[in-house]
Write a protein that holds these residues in place. Structure first.
Motif, short mmCIF file in Angstrom:
data_model
loop_
_atom_site.label_atom_id
_atom_site.label_comp_id
_atom_site.label_asym_id
_atom_site.label_seq_id
_atom_site.Cartn_x
_atom_site.Cartn_y
_atom_site.Cartn_z
N PRO A 66 12.57 -0.52 -10.08
CA PRO A 66 11.56 -1.00 -10.79
C PRO A 66 10.70 -0.30 -11.54
N CYS A 67 9.92 -0.68 -12.36
CA CYS A 67 8.91 0.21 -13.29
C CYS A 67 7.69 0.08 -12.35
N GLN A 68 7.11 1.28 -12.70
CA GLN A 68 5.90 1.33 -11.82
C GLN A 68 4.79 0.88 -12.90
N ASN A 69 3.91 0.16 -12.40
CA ASN A 69 2.78 -0.46 -13.22
C ASN A 69 1.69 0.44 -12.96
N GLN A 70 1.66 1.39 -13.85
CA GLN A 70 0.33 2.52 -13.84
C GLN A 70 -0.75 2.22 -15.07
N GLY A 71 -0.77 0.77 -15.70
CA GLY A 71 -1.69 0.43 -16.58
C GLY A 71 -1.21 1.03 -18.02
#
Length: 74
Positions: A66-71
């Protein structure tokens, strides 16, 4: 887990496919048919192709992480 046991969990998902010759590919796993793995791959612009890979050519299959939600990225 052997790669052929992963197929049921990965149908319809983005996957990376490792081939026995050291190459690899990625796309959406569509399923299997007659001893072949079916993967939709991006070609270029708005073109996609359904590719078929013989089971004996496959070393492993892995789902994408999954993609990392880093803003927001600027």
């Amino acid at each position: 887990m052997p790669w052929h046991q992963k197929i049921g969990y990965l149908i319809g998902q983005p996957v990376g496919v490792s081939l026995t010759n050291g190459q690899g590919t990625s796309g959406i796993l569509c399923g299997t048919s007659n001893g072949k793995l079916l993967v939709v791959e991006y070609l270029y612009q708005a073109q996609f192709a359904l590719k078929k890979y013989d089971f004996h050519l496959i070393q492993d299959i892995n789902g994408f992480p999954p993609c990392q939600n880093q803003g927001p990225l600027y």
